[in-house]
Design an enzyme around this catalytic site. Structure first.
Site, PDB file in Angstrom:
ATOM      1  N   SER A  35      40.504  16.208  43.849  1.00  0.00           N
ATOM      2  CA  SER A  35      39.702  15.738  42.812  1.00  0.00           C
ATOM      3  C   SER A  35      38.690  16.251  42.341  1.00  0.00           C
ATOM      4  O   SER A  35      38.097  17.211  43.185  1.00  0.00           O
ATOM      5  CB  SER A  35      38.828  14.365  43.780  1.00  0.00           C
ATOM      6  OG  SER A  35      37.959  13.688  42.882  1.00  0.00           O
ATOM      7  N   TYR A  49      33.571  10.953  50.293  1.00  0.00           N
ATOM      8  CA  TYR A  49      34.908  11.283  49.294  1.00  0.00           C
ATOM      9  C   TYR A  49      34.954  12.555  48.974  1.00  0.00           C
ATOM     10  O   TYR A  49      35.884  13.183  49.053  1.00  0.00           O
ATOM     11  CB  TYR A  49      34.860  10.134  48.295  1.00  0.00           C
ATOM     12  CG  TYR A  49      35.916  10.402  47.368  1.00  0.00           C
ATOM     13  CD1 TYR A  49      37.567   9.921  47.665  1.00  0.00           C
ATOM     14  CD2 TYR A  49      35.855  10.963  46.207  1.00  0.00           C
ATOM     15  CE1 TYR A  49      38.381  10.134  46.952  1.00  0.00           C
ATOM     16  CE2 TYR A  49      37.107  11.304  45.424  1.00  0.00           C
ATOM     17  CZ  TYR A  49      38.134  10.827  45.536  1.00  0.00           C
ATOM     18  OH  TYR A  49      39.172  10.893  44.799  1.00  0.00           O
TER      19      TYR A  49
END
Length: 247
Positions: free
Chosen positions: A142, A156
């Site tokens: 990501s 995350y």
């Protein structure tokens, strides 16, 4: 279909929907036989496999939770037994759990690491006995590994940052076998998890040079490059495709 990946076998985790399904379709279109895992909807996963078969490709859907090491290893072994080998591994399965640190539970923290980090490592270990020299390993990371511009995403972001160190180390470990290991790091992508029509979309677009979500096929295109013949000298890299989110 084209012949870029003819004769290759790919294994994709979390390939039943979203970015994973786009990757499965693209690799099959490029000529690879593709096995992919799904966690929930067997009907959707089987429809995807059947649609690829109907177009002249080969695909196998296997139920496995990426957070369950035994189930994930079993799925890898089943895929290798059915298709003869595994040349390409794409670790796409992931979870997105958000919340401020003072209320973020240890259960959610552990789940984030279980799927986003440990599951990647488990899949790689499971695939290596079935992968010959010159294989390709790609993790879907990501852009948040490098930039987390809003509150609530610490766990995350940490999990995706961990993949950067992992690929750098594994690139060294597996380089003597000619196996490349890389991350593809998407920005906001139009999926059920993060729809372009969602309430948060405009805030994300305000952070980007290109104010839109990616289409899953655009992420799949980057993966197709990294696993293809033109990327044999790319390893240990984290390749960002984020519309300038991190610019």
């Amino acid at each position: 279909m084209n012949s870029t990946l003819n004769g290759k076998v790919a294994f994709v985790t979390g390939g039943g929907r979203g970015i994973g399904a786009a990757i499965v379709r693209r690799l099959a279109r490029d000529g690879a036989a593709v096995a992919f895992t799904y966690k929930g909807s067997a009907a959707i996963a089987n429809d995807l496999a059947q649609s690829i078969t109907a177009e002249g490709g080969r695909a196998i859907a296997l139920q496995a939770d990426a957070g369950d090491p035994a189930a994930l290893t079993r799925a890898v072994d089943e895929a290798a037994a059915a298709l003869g080998k595994i040349d390409i591994l794409v670790n796409n399965a992931g979870v997105l759990l958000m919340g401020p640190v003072d209320t973020f539970s240890l259960e959610d923290f552990d789940k984030t690491l279980e799927v986003n980090v440990r599951g990647v490592f488990v899949a790689i270990k499971a695939v290596l006995p079935h992968m010959g020299n010159g294989g390709r390993i790609v993790n879907i990371g990501s852009c948040n590994a490098e930039r987390m511009p809003f509150a609530g995403g610490a766990a995350y972001a940490m999990s995706k940052s961990a993949l950067q160190g992992l690929v750098q180390g594994l690139a060294r470990d597996l380089g003597p076998r000619g196996i490349t290991v890389n991350n593809v790091q998407p920005g906001p992508t139009d999926t059920d998890m993060n729809p372009e029509s969602g309430d948060f979309a405009s805030a994300l677009h305000g952070l980007m040079a290109l104010p839109r979500h990616a289409h899953p096929d655009e992420i799949a295109g980057m993966v197709a490059y990294v696993v293809g013949p033109d990327a044999g000298f790319v390893t240990g890299a984290s390749l960002t495709i984020d519309g300038g989110f991190n610019a």
